[in-house]
Design a protein around this motif. Sequence first.
Motif, PDB file in Angstrom:
ATOM      1  N   SER A   1     -35.277  27.367 -54.553  1.00  0.00           N
ATOM      2  CA  SER A   1     -35.105  25.953 -54.899  1.00  0.00           C
ATOM      3  C   SER A   1     -33.908  25.342 -54.171  1.00  0.00           C
ATOM      4  CB  SER A   1     -34.932  25.810 -56.410  1.00  0.00           C
ATOM      5  OG  SER A   1     -36.103  26.223 -57.096  1.00  0.00           O
ATOM      6  N   LEU A   2     -32.820  26.095 -54.067  1.00  0.00           N
ATOM      7  CA  LEU A   2     -31.659  25.599 -53.329  1.00  0.00           C
ATOM      8  C   LEU A   2     -31.994  25.353 -51.864  1.00  0.00           C
ATOM      9  CD1 LEU A   2     -28.828  27.818 -54.846  1.00  0.00           C
ATOM     10  CD2 LEU A   2     -28.870  25.311 -54.866  1.00  0.00           C
ATOM     11  N   ASP A   3     -32.896  26.160 -51.336  1.00  0.00           N
ATOM     12  CA  ASP A   3     -33.281  26.016 -49.929  1.00  0.00           C
ATOM     13  C   ASP A   3     -33.983  24.694 -49.641  1.00  0.00           C
ATOM     14  OD1 ASP A   3     -32.177  28.453 -49.321  1.00  0.00           O
ATOM     15  OD2 ASP A   3     -34.060  29.558 -49.349  1.00  0.00           O
ATOM     16  N   LEU A   4     -34.451  24.001 -50.691  1.00  0.00           N
ATOM     17  CA  LEU A   4     -35.043  22.680 -50.494  1.00  0.00           C
ATOM     18  C   LEU A   4     -33.992  21.643 -50.114  1.00  0.00           C
ATOM     19  CD1 LEU A   4     -37.594  22.312 -53.449  1.00  0.00           C
ATOM     20  CD2 LEU A   4     -38.085  22.842 -51.061  1.00  0.00           C
ATOM     21  N   GLY A   5     -32.732  21.939 -50.429  1.00  0.00           N
ATOM     22  CA  GLY A   5     -31.661  21.019 -50.079  1.00  0.00           C
ATOM     23  C   GLY A   5     -31.133  20.178 -51.218  1.00  0.00           C
ATOM     24  N   VAL A   6     -31.414  20.561 -52.469  1.00  0.00           N
ATOM     25  CA  VAL A   6     -30.879  19.813 -53.611  1.00  0.00           C
ATOM     26  C   VAL A   6     -29.384  20.077 -53.747  1.00  0.00           C
ATOM     27  CG1 VAL A   6     -33.033  19.730 -54.902  1.00  0.00           C
ATOM     28  CG2 VAL A   6     -31.487  21.668 -55.204  1.00  0.00           C
ATOM     29  N   ASP A   7     -28.712  19.168 -54.429  1.00  0.00           N
ATOM     30  CA  ASP A   7     -27.278  19.347 -54.648  1.00  0.00           C
ATOM     31  C   ASP A   7     -27.004  20.406 -55.713  1.00  0.00           C
ATOM     32  OD1 ASP A   7     -26.352  17.280 -52.832  1.00  0.00           O
ATOM     33  OD2 ASP A   7     -27.150  15.841 -54.279  1.00  0.00           O
ATOM     34  N   PHE A   8     -27.829  20.399 -56.779  1.00  0.00           N
ATOM     35  CA  PHE A   8     -27.638  21.348 -57.877  1.00  0.00           C
ATOM     36  C   PHE A   8     -28.975  21.923 -58.324  1.00  0.00           C
ATOM     37  CE2 PHE A   8     -24.089  18.347 -58.362  1.00  0.00           C
ATOM     38  CZ  PHE A   8     -23.002  19.224 -58.425  1.00  0.00           C
ATOM     39  N   VAL A   9     -28.961  23.183 -58.716  1.00  0.00           N
ATOM     40  CA  VAL A   9     -30.071  23.802 -59.431  1.00  0.00           C
ATOM     41  C   VAL A   9     -29.579  24.101 -60.840  1.00  0.00           C
ATOM     42  CG1 VAL A   9     -31.318  25.988 -59.702  1.00  0.00           C
ATOM     43  CG2 VAL A   9     -31.414  24.753 -57.533  1.00  0.00           C
ATOM     44  N   LEU A  10     -30.384  23.742 -61.832  1.00  0.00           N
ATOM     45  CA  LEU A  10     -30.010  23.959 -63.229  1.00  0.00           C
ATOM     46  C   LEU A  10     -31.044  24.889 -63.862  1.00  0.00           C
ATOM     47  CD1 LEU A  10     -27.899  23.221 -65.314  1.00  0.00           C
ATOM     48  CD2 LEU A  10     -29.265  21.222 -65.938  1.00  0.00           C
ATOM     49  N   ARG A  11     -30.633  26.127 -64.124  1.00  0.00           N
ATOM     50  CA  ARG A  11     -31.533  27.144 -64.663  1.00  0.00           C
ATOM     51  C   ARG A  11     -31.534  27.117 -66.191  1.00  0.00           C
ATOM     52  NH1 ARG A  11     -28.997  32.283 -63.009  1.00  0.00           N
ATOM     53  NH2 ARG A  11     -30.956  33.267 -63.654  1.00  0.00           N
ATOM     54  N   GLY A  12     -32.659  27.587 -66.762  1.00  0.00           N
ATOM     55  CA  GLY A  12     -32.754  27.720 -68.210  1.00  0.00           C
ATOM     56  C   GLY A  12     -33.023  26.397 -68.905  1.00  0.00           C
ATOM     57  N   GLU A  13     -32.890  26.407 -70.225  1.00  0.00           N
ATOM     58  CA  GLU A  13     -33.090  25.200 -71.021  1.00  0.00           C
ATOM     59  C   GLU A  13     -31.998  24.187 -70.688  1.00  0.00           C
ATOM     60  OE1 GLU A  13     -34.864  26.920 -75.160  1.00  0.00           O
ATOM     61  OE2 GLU A  13     -32.917  27.699 -74.528  1.00  0.00           O
ATOM     62  N   ALA A  14     -32.403  22.953 -70.450  1.00  0.00           N
ATOM     63  CA  ALA A  14     -31.449  21.969 -69.930  1.00  0.00           C
ATOM     64  C   ALA A  14     -31.207  20.799 -70.866  1.00  0.00           C
ATOM     65  CB  ALA A  14     -31.931  21.446 -68.576  1.00  0.00           C
ATOM     66  N   GLU A  15     -31.740  20.854 -72.103  1.00  0.00           N
ATOM     67  CA  GLU A  15     -31.562  19.717 -73.007  1.00  0.00           C
ATOM     68  C   GLU A  15     -30.089  19.452 -73.324  1.00  0.00           C
ATOM     69  OE1 GLU A  15     -35.724  21.206 -73.682  1.00  0.00           O
ATOM     70  OE2 GLU A  15     -33.735  22.157 -73.623  1.00  0.00           O
ATOM     71  N   LEU A  16     -29.270  20.490 -73.328  1.00  0.00           N
ATOM     72  CA  LEU A  16     -27.841  20.318 -73.583  1.00  0.00           C
ATOM     73  C   LEU A  16     -27.026  20.309 -72.291  1.00  0.00           C
ATOM     74  CD1 LEU A  16     -27.286  22.593 -76.736  1.00  0.00           C
ATOM     75  CD2 LEU A  16     -28.006  20.208 -76.610  1.00  0.00           C
ATOM     76  N   THR A  17     -27.447  21.098 -71.309  1.00  0.00           N
ATOM     77  CA  THR A  17     -26.649  21.219 -70.087  1.00  0.00           C
ATOM     78  C   THR A  17     -26.831  20.045 -69.129  1.00  0.00           C
ATOM     79  OG1 THR A  17     -28.384  22.649 -69.179  1.00  0.00           O
ATOM     80  CG2 THR A  17     -26.457  23.722 -70.156  1.00  0.00           C
ATOM     81  N   LEU A  18     -28.014  19.420 -69.091  1.00  0.00           N
ATOM     82  CA  LEU A  18     -28.186  18.282 -68.183  1.00  0.00           C
ATOM     83  C   LEU A  18     -27.283  17.111 -68.571  1.00  0.00           C
ATOM     84  CD1 LEU A  18     -29.481  16.926 -65.775  1.00  0.00           C
ATOM     85  CD2 LEU A  18     -31.456  16.322 -67.222  1.00  0.00           C
ATOM     86  N   PRO A  19     -27.200  16.711 -69.840  1.00  0.00           N
ATOM     87  CA  PRO A  19     -26.240  15.652 -70.183  1.00  0.00           C
ATOM     88  C   PRO A  19     -24.798  16.025 -69.842  1.00  0.00           C
ATOM     89  CG  PRO A  19     -27.855  15.887 -71.945  1.00  0.00           C
ATOM     90  CD  PRO A  19     -28.084  17.036 -70.994  1.00  0.00           C
ATOM     91  N   ARG A  20     -24.450  17.307 -69.989  1.00  0.00           N
ATOM     92  CA  ARG A  20     -23.097  17.731 -69.612  1.00  0.00           C
ATOM     93  C   ARG A  20     -22.891  17.614 -68.103  1.00  0.00           C
ATOM     94  NH1 ARG A  20     -22.861  23.588 -71.930  1.00  0.00           N
ATOM     95  NH2 ARG A  20     -20.969  23.676 -70.642  1.00  0.00           N
ATOM     96  N   LEU A  21     -23.900  17.961 -67.328  1.00  0.00           N
ATOM     97  CA  LEU A  21     -23.800  17.829 -65.876  1.00  0.00           C
ATOM     98  C   LEU A  21     -23.664  16.368 -65.486  1.00  0.00           C
ATOM     99  CD1 LEU A  21     -23.925  18.912 -62.978  1.00  0.00           C
ATOM    100  CD2 LEU A  21     -26.431  18.879 -63.158  1.00  0.00           C
ATOM    101  N   LEU A  22     -24.427  15.486 -66.119  1.00  0.00           N
ATOM    102  CA  LEU A  22     -24.326  14.057 -65.812  1.00  0.00           C
ATOM    103  C   LEU A  22     -22.930  13.531 -66.135  1.00  0.00           C
ATOM    104  CD1 LEU A  22     -27.770  12.796 -67.181  1.00  0.00           C
ATOM    105  CD2 LEU A  22     -27.135  13.232 -64.798  1.00  0.00           C
ATOM    106  N   ALA A  23     -22.360  13.999 -67.245  1.00  0.00           N
ATOM    107  CA  ALA A  23     -20.999  13.578 -67.605  1.00  0.00           C
ATOM    108  C   ALA A  23     -19.991  14.054 -66.572  1.00  0.00           C
ATOM    109  CB  ALA A  23     -20.644  14.116 -68.994  1.00  0.00           C
ATOM    110  N   ALA A  24     -20.183  15.276 -66.069  1.00  0.00           N
ATOM    111  CA  ALA A  24     -19.273  15.808 -65.053  1.00  0.00           C
ATOM    112  C   ALA A  24     -19.419  15.055 -63.734  1.00  0.00           C
ATOM    113  CB  ALA A  24     -19.547  17.299 -64.853  1.00  0.00           C
ATOM    114  N   ILE A  25     -20.647  14.730 -63.363  1.00  0.00           N
ATOM    115  CA  ILE A  25     -20.886  13.991 -62.127  1.00  0.00           C
ATOM    116  C   ILE A  25     -20.275  12.592 -62.212  1.00  0.00           C
ATOM    117  CG2 ILE A  25     -22.683  12.890 -60.720  1.00  0.00           C
ATOM    118  CD1 ILE A  25     -24.479  15.304 -61.393  1.00  0.00           C
ATOM    119  N   GLY A  26     -20.430  11.958 -63.373  1.00  0.00           N
ATOM    120  CA  GLY A  26     -19.935  10.595 -63.536  1.00  0.00           C
ATOM    121  C   GLY A  26     -18.458  10.491 -63.862  1.00  0.00           C
ATOM    122  N   GLY A  27     -17.811  11.635 -64.082  1.00  0.00           N
ATOM    123  CA  GLY A  27     -16.396  11.629 -64.378  1.00  0.00           C
ATOM    124  C   GLY A  27     -16.066  11.285 -65.820  1.00  0.00           C
TER     125      GLY A  27
END
Length: 289
Positions: free
Chosen positions: A105-131
Motif C-alpha cells: 500500500s505504501l508503494d502506491l505513494g500515499v502519505d500514511f498507511v493506517l493499519r487495523g481498526e481506525a475508528e479511534l486512530t483516524l480522528p487522532r491522525l487528523l488532529a495531529a495533521i491539523g495541529g
Amino acid sequence: MRVALIEAGSPGLNIYSHVAMGRGIALLGTCVRDAGHDVRVYIEDVSGRDSTDWDFVKDADVVGFSSITCTLPRTGELLRRAREVNPRAVTVLGGPEPTCAPQRSLDLGVDFVLRGEAELTLPRLLAAIGGAEDEPFSGIEGLMWREEGALRSGPEPRQLTRAELDALPIVDHSLVHQADMTGVATVWRARGCPARCDFCEVCEIWPRYTRRSDERSLEEISSAQKAGYGTAFLIDDNAAADKKSFKEFLSKMVETGFSRTLVTQLRADSVFTHDGRIDHEFLKLLKRA
C-alpha cells in the motif's frame, strides 16, 4: 478540516458489488464527523464508478482511501486522480489490504498507511495533521509512513474492546454520496472469528473475536429500518461464531418487530447441531428474522 473518504469499486462481480454496499468507511465517516470535521464518503459500489465529487476533493485537507486486495489497483487510480486535482492534500490508506500488506500500500505513494481498526486512530491522525493535538505520529497505533527515505511506524495496531465498540456511533448513511442508490444498509454485531483457518486473513485483522452489546446492534438495525432500507446486511465474517448468543440475538430481533430482509454470512456447518443433526430451531429463527 475537510475530509474526503473514498472506497474504490470492485473490479468484477463479488458480494459488495452484487448488493451495492460499502464496508466500514461509512462508520469511519461518522466518527470523523463526530470529531468536528466536514466529511463526505464516496463508495463506488454504491454510487458507481467515477462518481466521486472531485470539486469537493479539490478543497479537501485530507483524502482517505479504504481498500481490500481486489480493489487496490482501482484505489491506486483514484489516488493518482486525487493527487492531480489536489496535490496539497494529505493522503491516507486503510482497510484490510494495508493492514495485512502495508508495504504494498505504501508503494502506491500515499502519505500514511493506517493499519487495523481506525475508528479511534483516524480522528487522532487528523488532529495531529491539523495541529489540534500535540500527539506525534509515532504515538498513533497502526500508523506507517516514510520520512527522509526511511520507513517509520507507530505502535502495533490495538484491537478495540467491547466497551469501545459499544461507544462507536450509529452509522450516518446521509454522509454517503448518493446513498439512496442502494437499498442495503450495512450493520454489524461482532468483529473477528474464533476459528483460525490458515487461508483467511480475518484473524490477522482482528486477532480476538469481540462482540458489542446486542442492544447496540439492535439499535443500528432498527435505525436502518426506520431510514427505509429494505435490507440489512450483517457484515460479521461469521455471524454464528457464537451460535448460542446469535440465536438469542435473532430472537430479540423478532421481538423488536424487524420486518425487513436480513442477510448474514455463516459457515455452512452452522446449520447442524454438535451431533450432526439439522438444527431446526436455528433455521426457524433465521426464517423468522
